[in-house]
Design a protein around this motif. Structure first.
Motif, mmCIF file in Angstrom:
data_model
loop_
_atom_site.group_PDB
_atom_site.id
_atom_site.type_symbol
_atom_site.label_atom_id
_atom_site.label_comp_id
_atom_site.label_asym_id
_atom_site.label_seq_id
_atom_site.Cartn_x
_atom_site.Cartn_y
_atom_site.Cartn_z
ATOM 1 N N VAL A 5 0.819 -1.208 0.000
ATOM 2 C CA VAL A 5 0.000 0.000 0.000
ATOM 3 C C VAL A 5 0.854 1.259 0.000
ATOM 4 C CG1 VAL A 5 -1.748 1.266 1.290
ATOM 5 C CG2 VAL A 5 -1.882 -1.222 1.107
ATOM 6 N N ASN A 6 2.032 1.218 0.550
ATOM 7 C CA ASN A 6 2.885 2.405 0.624
ATOM 8 C C ASN A 6 3.948 2.410 -0.466
ATOM 9 O OD1 ASN A 6 1.545 3.489 2.828
ATOM 10 N ND2 ASN A 6 2.795 2.350 4.289
ATOM 11 N N SER A 7 3.576 2.024 -1.649
ATOM 12 C CA SER A 7 4.538 2.015 -2.745
ATOM 13 C C SER A 7 4.545 3.373 -3.433
ATOM 14 C CB SER A 7 4.198 0.917 -3.748
ATOM 15 O OG SER A 7 3.077 1.287 -4.505
ATOM 16 N N PRO A 8 5.608 3.700 -4.151
ATOM 17 C CA PRO A 8 5.681 4.978 -4.869
ATOM 18 C C PRO A 8 4.531 5.180 -5.851
ATOM 19 C CG PRO A 8 7.841 3.955 -4.788
ATOM 20 C CD PRO A 8 6.858 2.955 -4.245
ATOM 21 N N LEU A 9 4.041 4.114 -6.478
ATOM 22 C CA LEU A 9 2.926 4.235 -7.409
ATOM 23 C C LEU A 9 1.686 4.777 -6.699
ATOM 24 C CD1 LEU A 9 1.542 3.872 -10.130
ATOM 25 C CD2 LEU A 9 1.108 1.491 -9.493
ATOM 26 N N PHE A 10 1.394 4.258 -5.512
ATOM 27 C CA PHE A 10 0.236 4.744 -4.768
ATOM 28 C C PHE A 10 0.441 6.178 -4.319
ATOM 29 C CE2 PHE A 10 -0.564 0.180 -4.394
ATOM 30 C CZ PHE A 10 -1.887 0.138 -4.794
ATOM 31 N N ASP A 11 1.658 6.558 -3.994
ATOM 32 C CA ASP A 11 1.946 7.952 -3.642
ATOM 33 C C ASP A 11 1.662 8.862 -4.829
ATOM 34 O OD1 ASP A 11 2.765 7.124 -1.125
ATOM 35 O OD2 ASP A 11 4.899 7.181 -1.627
ATOM 36 N N ASP A 12 2.083 8.460 -6.021
ATOM 37 C CA ASP A 12 1.826 9.239 -7.236
ATOM 38 C C ASP A 12 0.332 9.417 -7.460
ATOM 39 O OD1 ASP A 12 4.568 9.223 -7.630
ATOM 40 O OD2 ASP A 12 4.514 7.695 -9.201
ATOM 41 N N VAL A 13 -0.408 8.328 -7.337
ATOM 42 C CA VAL A 13 -1.851 8.368 -7.553
ATOM 43 C C VAL A 13 -2.513 9.266 -6.512
ATOM 44 C CG1 VAL A 13 -3.977 6.988 -7.525
ATOM 45 C CG2 VAL A 13 -1.946 6.136 -8.705
ATOM 46 N N LEU A 16 -1.788 12.971 -7.458
ATOM 47 C CA LEU A 16 -2.568 13.359 -8.633
ATOM 48 C C LEU A 16 -4.056 13.454 -8.306
ATOM 49 C CD1 LEU A 16 -0.765 11.227 -11.324
ATOM 50 C CD2 LEU A 16 -1.131 13.694 -11.457
ATOM 51 N N ALA A 17 -4.587 12.451 -7.647
ATOM 52 C CA ALA A 17 -6.015 12.437 -7.335
ATOM 53 C C ALA A 17 -6.386 13.567 -6.387
ATOM 54 C CB ALA A 17 -6.408 11.084 -6.737
ATOM 55 N N GLY A 18 -5.575 13.784 -5.359
ATOM 56 C CA GLY A 18 -5.871 14.840 -4.400
ATOM 57 C C GLY A 18 -5.934 16.205 -5.046
ATOM 58 N N ALA A 19 -4.960 16.517 -5.878
ATOM 59 C CA ALA A 19 -4.932 17.816 -6.554
ATOM 60 C C ALA A 19 -6.088 17.935 -7.540
ATOM 61 C CB ALA A 19 -3.594 18.023 -7.263
ATOM 62 N N LEU A 20 -6.340 16.887 -8.281
ATOM 63 C CA LEU A 20 -7.397 16.921 -9.288
ATOM 64 C C LEU A 20 -8.775 17.036 -8.641
ATOM 65 C CD1 LEU A 20 -8.091 16.839 -12.269
ATOM 66 C CD2 LEU A 20 -8.079 14.345 -12.114
ATOM 67 N N TYR A 21 -9.037 16.255 -7.594
ATOM 68 C CA TYR A 21 -10.329 16.339 -6.905
ATOM 69 C C TYR A 21 -10.528 17.724 -6.306
ATOM 70 C CZ TYR A 21 -10.879 11.258 -7.292
ATOM 71 O OH TYR A 21 -11.027 9.982 -7.757
ATOM 72 N N ILE A 44 -1.588 15.146 -15.188
ATOM 73 C CA ILE A 44 -0.572 14.115 -15.432
ATOM 74 C C ILE A 44 0.648 14.731 -16.108
ATOM 75 C CG2 ILE A 44 -0.057 12.045 -16.795
ATOM 76 C CD1 ILE A 44 -3.032 11.221 -16.245
ATOM 77 N N ASN A 45 0.429 15.571 -17.094
ATOM 78 C CA ASN A 45 1.551 16.227 -17.774
ATOM 79 C C ASN A 45 2.340 17.126 -16.827
ATOM 80 O OD1 ASN A 45 0.957 14.983 -20.214
ATOM 81 N ND2 ASN A 45 -0.334 16.668 -20.905
ATOM 82 N N LEU A 46 1.634 17.874 -15.985
ATOM 83 C CA LEU A 46 2.308 18.742 -15.014
ATOM 84 C C LEU A 46 3.097 17.918 -14.005
ATOM 85 C CD1 LEU A 46 -0.515 21.369 -14.408
ATOM 86 C CD2 LEU A 46 1.717 21.808 -15.463
ATOM 87 N N TYR A 47 2.525 16.813 -13.551
ATOM 88 C CA TYR A 47 3.215 15.929 -12.609
ATOM 89 C C TYR A 47 4.510 15.419 -13.223
ATOM 90 C CZ TYR A 47 4.040 12.302 -9.177
ATOM 91 O OH TYR A 47 4.620 11.516 -8.210
ATOM 92 N N GLU A 48 4.425 14.978 -14.472
ATOM 93 C CA GLU A 48 5.619 14.479 -15.163
ATOM 94 C C GLU A 48 6.637 15.582 -15.405
ATOM 95 O OE1 GLU A 48 3.909 12.603 -18.588
ATOM 96 O OE2 GLU A 48 3.599 10.703 -17.528
ATOM 97 N N ALA A 49 6.176 16.839 -15.443
ATOM 98 C CA ALA A 49 7.077 17.982 -15.647
ATOM 99 C C ALA A 49 7.733 18.441 -14.343
ATOM 100 C CB ALA A 49 6.314 19.143 -16.280
ATOM 101 N N GLY A 50 7.404 17.792 -13.238
ATOM 102 C CA GLY A 50 8.098 18.099 -11.990
ATOM 103 C C GLY A 50 7.247 18.648 -10.862
ATOM 104 N N TYR A 51 5.970 18.849 -11.078
ATOM 105 C CA TYR A 51 5.069 19.319 -10.018
ATOM 106 C C TYR A 51 4.590 18.106 -9.235
ATOM 107 C CZ TYR A 51 5.127 23.651 -12.647
ATOM 108 O OH TYR A 51 5.526 24.792 -13.290
ATOM 109 N N GLN A 52 5.449 17.613 -8.323
ATOM 110 C CA GLN A 52 5.212 16.307 -7.734
ATOM 111 C C GLN A 52 4.805 16.324 -6.271
ATOM 112 O OE1 GLN A 52 8.556 13.898 -8.921
ATOM 113 N NE2 GLN A 52 7.740 13.714 -10.974
ATOM 114 N N THR A 53 4.248 17.451 -5.821
ATOM 115 C CA THR A 53 3.556 17.460 -4.539
ATOM 116 C C THR A 53 2.141 17.953 -4.820
ATOM 117 O OG1 THR A 53 4.069 19.752 -3.933
ATOM 118 C CG2 THR A 53 5.683 18.045 -3.286
ATOM 119 N N GLN A 54 1.223 17.613 -3.948
ATOM 120 C CA GLN A 54 -0.161 18.002 -4.178
ATOM 121 C C GLN A 54 -0.308 19.518 -4.233
ATOM 122 O OE1 GLN A 54 -3.031 15.783 -1.968
ATOM 123 N NE2 GLN A 54 -4.603 17.338 -2.209
#
Length: 67
Positions: A5-13, A16-21, A44-54
């Protein structure tokens, strides 16, 4: 079979979900609407461009011009 449950993939999701919601809720936009799906693509594009906190991602969504 156990899930990590605490994998990097879940952190990414979560980020992304928190900011989008939050962005959709501020604008009373349904996530499954065309505007919501467009915002998801931008997020998703912004996240990949380096905006990696909510907070950074939500700020970048606020600054993005949606057409």
């Amino acid at each position: 079979m156990s899930m990590m449950v605490n994998s990097p993939l879940f952190d990414d999701v979560d980020i992304l979900a928190g900011a989008l919601y939050a962005w959709c809720a501020e604008r009373s936009i349904k996530l499954h609407s065309q505007e919501g799906l467009s915002a998801a693509n931008v997020a998703i594009n912004l996240y990949e461009a380096g905006y990696q906190t909510q907070d950074r991602l939500l700020g970048a969504l606020h600054e993005h011009e949606f057409h």
